[in-house]
Write an enzyme that holds these catalytic residues in place. Sequence first.
Site, mmCIF file in Angstrom:
data_model
loop_
_atom_site.group_PDB
_atom_site.id
_atom_site.type_symbol
_atom_site.label_atom_id
_atom_site.label_comp_id
_atom_site.label_asym_id
_atom_site.label_seq_id
_atom_site.Cartn_x
_atom_site.Cartn_y
_atom_site.Cartn_z
ATOM 1 N N ILE A 19 0.650 -1.000 0.667
ATOM 2 C CA ILE A 19 -0.269 -0.291 0.082
ATOM 3 C C ILE A 19 0.863 1.466 -0.088
ATOM 4 O O ILE A 19 0.276 2.044 -0.027
ATOM 5 C CB ILE A 19 -0.868 0.200 1.209
ATOM 6 C CG1 ILE A 19 -0.279 -0.760 2.385
ATOM 7 C CG2 ILE A 19 -2.081 -0.824 1.143
ATOM 8 C CD1 ILE A 19 -0.996 -0.368 3.636
ATOM 9 N N GLY A 22 8.435 3.642 -0.939
ATOM 10 C CA GLY A 22 9.755 4.516 -0.997
ATOM 11 C C GLY A 22 10.999 3.774 -1.986
ATOM 12 O O GLY A 22 11.189 2.661 -1.876
ATOM 13 N N LYS A 42 5.322 -2.411 7.607
ATOM 14 C CA LYS A 42 7.120 -0.844 7.014
ATOM 15 C C LYS A 42 7.919 -1.921 7.140
ATOM 16 O O LYS A 42 8.263 -2.240 8.081
ATOM 17 C CB LYS A 42 6.926 0.082 7.970
ATOM 18 C CG LYS A 42 8.043 1.296 6.663
ATOM 19 C CD LYS A 42 7.953 3.040 7.413
ATOM 20 C CE LYS A 42 8.948 3.045 7.004
ATOM 21 N NZ LYS A 42 8.708 4.174 7.726
ATOM 22 N N ASP A 136 8.432 16.655 7.290
ATOM 23 C CA ASP A 136 7.390 15.918 6.171
ATOM 24 C C ASP A 136 5.556 16.283 6.308
ATOM 25 O O ASP A 136 5.296 15.503 5.666
ATOM 26 C CB ASP A 136 8.237 14.996 5.691
ATOM 27 C CG ASP A 136 8.570 14.446 3.905
ATOM 28 O OD1 ASP A 136 8.164 15.733 3.445
ATOM 29 O OD2 ASP A 136 8.461 13.335 3.736
#
Lengths: 368, 350
Positions: A19, A22, A42, A136
């Site tokens: 989903i 990077g 992750k 960010d």
Amino acid sequence: MEKKKYPIGAESYKLYEEIGQGVSASVYRALCVPFNEVVAIKIIDFERDNCDLSNICREAQTLILVDNPNVLNAHCSFVSDHNLWVVMPFMSGGSCLHILKAANPDGFGEVVIATILREVLKGLEYVHHHGHIHRDVKAGNILIDARGAVKLGDFGVSACLFDSGNRQRNRNTFVGTPCWMAPEVMEQLHGYDFKADIWSFGITALELAHGHAPFSKYPPMKVLLMTLQNAPPGLDYERDKKFSKSFKQMVATCLVKDPSKRPSAHKLLKHSFFKQARSNEYIARALLEGLPTLGDRIKALKKKEEDMLAQKKMPDGKMEEISQVEAWDVTDGAKSKGRKKKKKKFAESEGVEVDKEEEIGCWDNSVL
Amino acid sequence: MKGLFKSKPRTPAETVRLTRELLIYADINSNSREAKREEKMSELSKLIRELKSILYGSSEAEPVSEACSQLTQEFFRENTLRLLIICLPKLNLEARKDATQVVANLQRQQVHSKLIASDYLEANKDLMDILVSGYENTDLALHYGAMLRECIRHQCIARYVLESDHMKKFFDYIQLPNFDIASDASATFKELLTRHKSTVAEFLSKNYEWFFAEYNSKLLQSQNYITKRQAVKLLGDMLLDRANSAVMMRYVSSKDNLVILMTLLKDRSKNIQMEAFHVFKLFAANQNKPADVVCILAANKEKLIRFFRDFTVEKGRKTFFFGSFSVKDEQFEADKAQVVKEITVLEDRT
């Protein structure tokens, strides 16, 4: 008081579709088998990521210790082969960027924006209180769960100003995504502090209002120049007439070039613009009803990107579909390698001739 | 007008005193769960947060040094640190984080250009026992770990931990399954073994036998990728430190150590290979190689030379790192050439 203990070890989880992606990490939807609970995992490849290991360690610790409804936390983390697995809550609504792309290409309505931004600001207040700078803040990092809760995610590039016992004056690294980056972060003259996030927050407000960040149709180099040289962007286009005066003011107080004149997150929360903010349920109803599943939306987005790259055509305002994938971090050689190709393509499509490699090299030297 | 109705703000010393009173209360009344206790605990959390904002400032104000020094003096005048450490499990997550940052900051506060935290800890070394054993408790590990790392900035405290039986436990803590805790333990371990040069050199020479036996078997030959990678890196850091030259000579004179490093040189991880090279080169560069070391290097001469021919820094890595990396690459190529030269002249006597 003790936290729920998620199982440690890859064997307790079943990975489903990807989903998020990077350069050195991917995010999967997954099942935590013993709890029968859907989570997001992750997976960071230690071999591919050649940045400092201690950064990854610090990020993992920061995420474990987060305890705030508006900041995405981690349940646990463990090493499996040469990968790090970080288990996190699954945010089934995906990011605000996903939702903009899928259903609201011209931006959200003001009440939705006020509600999302108030929640983000509460998250930022918490992050800043603990001495972190998020670095960010953007629609792509604002995540929505099934019940409409809003969380600030991806601490991937966050830095700590209170690192190990000392308040540090400011940071001096070049991290973030160009469109959302505060001028003082770009300049790298005096370093920057919490206020850099407030600038990005203001840009994010414009992004939610228009469907894309200002300058997003320009190549990164041009964005840097425009941010430094032009007057700050704002809600002053013809199409912005529908927005209230307090919204315009709120954005204007964030997008001031002098960081010391920007309000803190704590102060900004008291701005009258946020009075119209509503509940999580409202977000769920307004944004999530009728949306395809996150996996399907991401598949569709990927397909669209690939088609566009194949045609080397980037229509206006679509640039951030690609540039949002990864933060721009020139301290990481591997990432930049991947980006360079794409940037070349941007330049070609825009007909702008810039010798990126050389200029990027210059920045890098000043960082080192 | 508004100011008239506000109660007078507390001085930093008063805040410390109130905190201490509540910590004593929390320490004694551990099991009662009545409303009164809840109220006091929440008051305590607020006070700890107040201490933190005095020491660090806030997103709007910088810390004031006079206030910091008042706070520090009052804090260490009595046993506040011990109380805070003991009561940590009773605090909620946010208060634990605040307390950790307070303790961390206090280690660096100078009063009349003296680190009074150091004197306090010197007299209360047993607190380190509590902090180290924190690694065995998932909910406390990161807080106690961070405090511990700050405390060992004081050389006398680092020496105490190095010389204690706790050192042996680190070999297990580093390999705990929770990555966040294991990496915290590694960070502390690394700090202990690199920060205070003379103390580290003394520790390593006195404890050479057991320490490197454990290091080789538990860390360098671990099944866990990250343990192995961090261990080779740290080994290189330790051996290349000038202060540890005697230890380095001893280490590179052992055939068994050489075999372990040669195995790591062929690890399937490029990063581990690279770190292993920085240790392997010391074996090759040693001008007084023992016979058994020469024997192994000579026996593998052809293979090693072939291996080093293809052993390069991945090209993709350097592109952006103009400054530092290309220098590093040059250094690497020079080291490699030196190693190949050393090995080439060895005669195979088998």
